[in-house]
Design a protein around this motif. Structure first.
Motif, PDB file in Angstrom:
ATOM      1  N   SER A 156      17.802  -5.763  17.492  1.00 38.35           N
ATOM      2  CA  SER A 156      18.638  -4.846  18.270  1.00 38.35           C
ATOM      3  C   SER A 156      17.789  -4.030  19.237  1.00 38.35           C
ATOM      4  N   ALA A 157      18.419  -3.572  20.320  1.00 36.10           N
ATOM      5  CA  ALA A 157      17.747  -2.705  21.289  1.00 36.10           C
ATOM      6  C   ALA A 157      17.767  -1.267  20.785  1.00 36.10           C
ATOM      7  N   VAL A 158      16.894  -0.445  21.348  1.00 40.72           N
ATOM      8  CA  VAL A 158      16.880   0.983  21.016  1.00 40.72           C
ATOM      9  C   VAL A 158      18.092   1.657  21.650  1.00 40.72           C
ATOM     10  N   ASP A 159      18.873   2.330  20.824  1.00 40.73           N
ATOM     11  CA  ASP A 159      20.012   3.116  21.307  1.00 40.73           C
ATOM     12  C   ASP A 159      19.532   4.556  21.444  1.00 40.73           C
ATOM     13  N   ILE A 160      19.239   4.965  22.671  1.00 42.28           N
ATOM     14  CA  ILE A 160      18.633   6.282  22.888  1.00 42.28           C
ATOM     15  C   ILE A 160      19.573   7.416  22.496  1.00 42.28           C
ATOM     16  N   ASN A 161      20.877   7.188  22.604  1.00 44.22           N
ATOM     17  CA  ASN A 161      21.828   8.239  22.210  1.00 44.22           C
ATOM     18  C   ASN A 161      21.747   8.520  20.709  1.00 44.22           C
TER      19      ASN A 161
END
Length: 250
Positions: A54-59
């Motif tokens: 998975s990608a980094v979810d900055i929120n």
């Protein structure tokens, strides 16, 4: 007798005040500790998702870090206890991410950066080791790190940078700091062996927070030292590697 009674009364009042103060301090610490442990658990979930691709979810990272950081600003004494919350060396990596974010952000604040900047430093500190999700998981649990293991670990800042490079809400300085947080002023760091003022200021802050917290915690392959000993080691045994102004702030 009256004087004696008066002194006893005074002693009792002082004792009562001290008791109230201790209870208040304990409540503050417990509130922070609860929020901190929740943050560690939520970060762990994110890390496991990165290991799965998975990608980094900055929120989600903002929601994990910024409320906790704001709580820390209200009661900075909690910085002294972060290492005490690490329950087991196997969970060190998750605690480390949260603690490095907090220490880095607080150092940036004490260095009189703007709120926007110290929030960016907080997020960058937390995400500096996100690239560890791409390192062989077995290495993270080894009690002995081989030279081959260390070669793989040294790639993690590059992996971390790849995770965050396309996140618009992270500043350029924050992204560069994530890449450079293992660089050293004397050129002895990695991955690019940058020197001196080629190393971003955010990275210089995170570097100190990172090494300090690592030293005060029990890790799978190394025992902890006291906070005072850690600062002594940073100042004397690593002379020339770290920014002196930031060390003094620590």
């Amino acid at each position: 007798a009256k004087k004696s009674l008066s002194r006893n009364d005074q002693a009792e009042k002082l004792s009562e005040k001290e008791d109230i103060k201790n209870r208040a301090t304990s409540t503050v610490k417990n509130t922070f500790q609860q929020l901190y442990l929740e943050s560690v658990e939520n970060y762990k979930k994110q890390f496991i998702s990165w290991q799965s691709g998975s990608a980094v979810d900055i929120n989600k990272i903002r929601n994990i870090m910024l409320p906790l950081f704001n709580e820390l600003v209200e009661n900075p004494v909690n910085l002294l206890f972060l290492q005490n919350y690490v329950d087991t060396p196997k969970n060190y990596l998750y605690h480390h991410a949260i603690a490095v974010g907090l220490i880095s952000g607080y150092l940036a604040r004490r260095l009189h950066m703007s709120q926007g900047e110290y929030y960016q430093v907080t997020l960058a500190g937390c995400l500096s080791d996100c690239g560890m999700a791409k390192v062989n998981p077995a290495i993270l649990l080894n009690s002995k790190i081989t030279s081959e293991d260390f070669r793989e670990i040294k790639i993690h800042p590059t992996y971390s940078f790849m995770f965050v490079k396309n996140i618009p809400s992270l500043s350029r300085d924050a992204k560069i700091a994530i890449l450079q947080h293992h660089e050293r002023l004397d050129g002895s760091g990695y991955p690019l062996k940058e020197k001196g003022d080629k190393i971003n200021q955010y990275a210089q802050i995170i570097a100190i927070a990172d090494v300090y917290h690592a030293m005060v915690c029990n890790r799978v392959y190394k025992d902890k030292v006291s906070p005072f000993r850690a600062i002594e080691i940073l100042t004397r045994e690593h002379f020339g590697q770290f920014n002196v102004t930031i060390l003094k702030t620590l």
